[in-house]
Design an enzyme around this catalytic site. Structure first.
Site, short mmCIF file in Angstrom:
data_model
loop_
_atom_site.label_atom_id
_atom_site.label_comp_id
_atom_site.label_asym_id
_atom_site.label_seq_id
_atom_site.Cartn_x
_atom_site.Cartn_y
_atom_site.Cartn_z
CB THR A 267 -4.68 -2.42 -14.28
OG1 THR A 267 -3.70 -1.89 -15.15
CG2 THR A 267 -4.43 -3.91 -14.17
CG ASP A 268 -4.17 0.67 -18.79
OD1 ASP A 268 -3.43 0.24 -17.88
OD2 ASP A 268 -3.95 1.76 -19.37
N1 LIG Z 1 -2.15 2.68 -9.40
C1 LIG Z 1 -2.63 2.60 -10.63
O1 LIG Z 1 -2.17 3.35 -11.50
C2 LIG Z 1 -3.75 1.65 -10.96
C3 LIG Z 1 -4.37 1.76 -12.21
C4 LIG Z 1 -5.44 0.90 -12.49
C5 LIG Z 1 -5.87 -0.02 -11.57
N2 LIG Z 1 -5.23 -0.14 -10.37
C6 LIG Z 1 -5.75 -1.11 -9.40
O2 LIG Z 1 -6.32 -0.40 -8.33
C7 LIG Z 1 -6.15 -1.10 -7.11
C8 LIG Z 1 -5.47 -0.21 -6.09
O3 LIG Z 1 -4.21 0.20 -6.60
P1 LIG Z 1 -3.27 1.19 -5.77
O4 LIG Z 1 -2.36 1.85 -6.73
O5 LIG Z 1 -4.08 1.99 -4.85
O6 LIG Z 1 -2.43 0.11 -4.93
P2 LIG Z 1 -1.55 0.29 -3.62
O7 LIG Z 1 -0.42 -0.66 -3.78
O8 LIG Z 1 -1.28 1.72 -3.33
O9 LIG Z 1 -2.52 -0.23 -2.44
C9 LIG Z 1 -2.89 -1.58 -2.31
C10 LIG Z 1 -3.52 -1.75 -0.95
O10 LIG Z 1 -3.94 -3.13 -0.83
C11 LIG Z 1 -3.53 -3.60 0.44
N3 LIG Z 1 -3.32 -5.07 0.36
C12 LIG Z 1 -2.37 -5.72 -0.33
N4 LIG Z 1 -2.48 -7.05 -0.14
C13 LIG Z 1 -3.54 -7.23 0.68
C14 LIG Z 1 -4.16 -8.37 1.23
N5 LIG Z 1 -3.70 -9.61 0.97
N6 LIG Z 1 -5.23 -8.21 2.02
C15 LIG Z 1 -5.70 -6.96 2.30
N7 LIG Z 1 -5.15 -5.84 1.82
C16 LIG Z 1 -4.08 -5.97 1.02
C17 LIG Z 1 -2.25 -2.87 0.76
O11 LIG Z 1 -1.96 -2.89 2.15
C18 LIG Z 1 -2.56 -1.48 0.21
O12 LIG Z 1 -3.19 -0.67 1.18
C19 LIG Z 1 -5.36 -2.35 -7.45
O13 LIG Z 1 -6.26 -3.43 -7.58
C20 LIG Z 1 -4.70 -2.02 -8.78
O14 LIG Z 1 -4.48 -3.18 -9.55
C21 LIG Z 1 -4.18 0.68 -10.04
#
Ligand SMILES: NC(=O)c1ccc[n+]([C@@H]2O[C@H](COP(=O)([O-])OP(=O)(O)OC[C@H]3O[C@@H](n4cnc5c(N)ncnc54)[C@H](O)[C@@H]3O)[C@@H](O)[C@H]2O)c1
Length: 347
Positions: free
Chosen positions: A130-131
């Site tokens: 993430t940023d």
């Molecule tokens: N949402 C955003 O705006 C954004 C922006 C940049 C980067 N990210 C990164 O992208 C990735 C996904 O983000 P998202 O928004 O889809 O998140 P989210 O919270 O919607 O989904 C996270 C998923 O990870 C799973 N999870 C959590 N802990 C776990 C574990 N211990 N073992 C296995 N699975 C596990 C959850 O069950 C869920 O399905 C993350 O790494 C986040 O940091 C998100």
């Protein structure tokens, strides 16, 4: 191509899953603990496709991840599993330290053992970050790949630590790791604790629309399907050891977002009063970063990726998706999270 996607039942992971499955040669294994943030309904349309397998497991379980990665022998690992909500990280950082740091360590170790044993040609470990790891910007300037890390929240601090682990596994062990640092995502299937679905569903229910502080915090918004395209490009052509900043070139204040959602709903679901009447300013999030903005020039120059969707159209499509898919979100609002305030540390 065999892909292993951690966190594939979450918001971005499920968008990436559908993007990968567009290719008839793709086989996708999702590893997901199915925490509160996962929704099985997100994967339901392709759940019986023989090219897809869901493994319900905790990425912190190192022996299990070693066995799984060895058995699956993926060409690419997309590592997205994480605890992701800043407000929840303020209330309870432990799960973030576990999944985001210990879990990333386990995935890197499992990937390393597979890479050293099988030497798969073109193997990549795409670490999705993430940023927010860069901290806060003032009114001017942009984050890029050279920006120093300066995280503010337990969430962003654990993501920053995970990024350092990922880079170290490249430098020390030669694992072909590529890191993406992306701005705020929006689109279908986002858990309704994040700003856009929270405001939208509260407005539909006639509940207050919480705006933190003065509402003038700025985020750069990217449609989740553009992010999925960027991740595929990074897996195909990203240089091991490099980071890529990914953004939508679409800066908005939080209050602008809330007002846009209100006007989209006024047109689609008119009520007696304008939805903006529900806007309620609430105490700010502690450590709330003021502004994020991305210079995505490197990924454009080197990998030919640029966002394809305009924010206003993408937001309207997202509102329409939630209006048409109450079956997806109603069980979450009724049984998992009803929209209460999280992450409010008392002074
Ligand atoms: N949402 C955003 O705006 C954004 C922006 C940049 C980067 N990210 C990164 O992208 C990735 C996904 O983000 P998202 O928004 O889809 O998140 P989210 O919270 O919607 O989904 C996270 C998923 O990870 C799973 N999870 C959590 N802990 C776990 C574990 N211990 N073992 C296995 N699975 C596990 C959850 O069950 C869920 O399905 C993350 O790494 C986040 O940091 C998100």
């Amino acid at each position: 191509m065999k892909y292993l996607v951690t966190g594939g039942a979450g918001f971005i992971g499920s968008a990436l899953f559908y993007r990968l499955m567009q290719s008839p040669e793709a086989h996708v294994t999702i590893v997901d603990k199915m925490t509160y943030a996962a929704n099985p309904a997100s994967l339901a349309p392709l759940e019986s496709d023989p090219r897809f397998r869901l493994v319900r497991a905790d990425i912190c379980d190192l022996p299990r991840m070693m066995d799984l990665v060895r058995a699956e022998a993926p060409d690419v690992i997309f590592h997205l599993a994480a605890e992701t909500h800043v407000d929840r990280s303020i209330d309870g950082a432990g799960a973030f330290v576990q999944t985001n740091l210990v879990g990333t360590f386990a995935m890197l170790q499992a990937a390393r053992a597979h890479f050293e044993q099988a030497r798969p040609a073109g193997f990549r470990f795409v670490h999705v970050s993430t940023d927010e790891v860069f901290g806060s910007l003032g009114a001017e300037g942009l984050f890029d790949e050279t920006t120093a890390y300066d995280p503010s929240s337990p969430y962003s601090a654990t993501k920053a630590g995970a990024d350092h682990l990922a880079h170290a596994w490249h430098r020390t062990y030669g694992l072909p790791v590529v890191v993406s640092n992306c701005s705020n995502n929006y689109g279908p299937r986002q858990f309704p604790e994040k700003l856009i679905p929270l405001v939208l569903l509260n407005a539909l229910d006639g509940k207050p629309l919480p705006v933190y502080g003065d509402g003038l915090n700025v985020r750069d918004w990217l449609h989740v399907e553009d992010h999925a395209d960027a991740l595929v490009r990074i897996a195909e052509a990203g240089v091991p050891g490099q980071s890529y900043a990914v953004g939508g070139n679409s800066e908005k204040t939080n209050i602008e977002i809330v007002r846009l959602i209100c006007s989209l709903l006024d047109a689609r679901r008119p009520s007696k009063k304008p939805h903006t009447d529900l806007i309620t300013y609430v105490i700010d999030r502690p450590g709330h970063d003021r502004r994020y903005a991305i210079d995505a020039g490197k990924i454009k120059r080197d990998l030919g990726w640029a966002p394809s969707r305009k924010f206003e159209q993408g937001l309207a499509d997202t509102v329409d998706w939630y209006l048409a898919n109450a079956d997806w979100w109603r069980p979450l609002r009724d049984g998992v999270y009803a929209g209460d305030r999280l992450g409010k540390v008392e002074a």
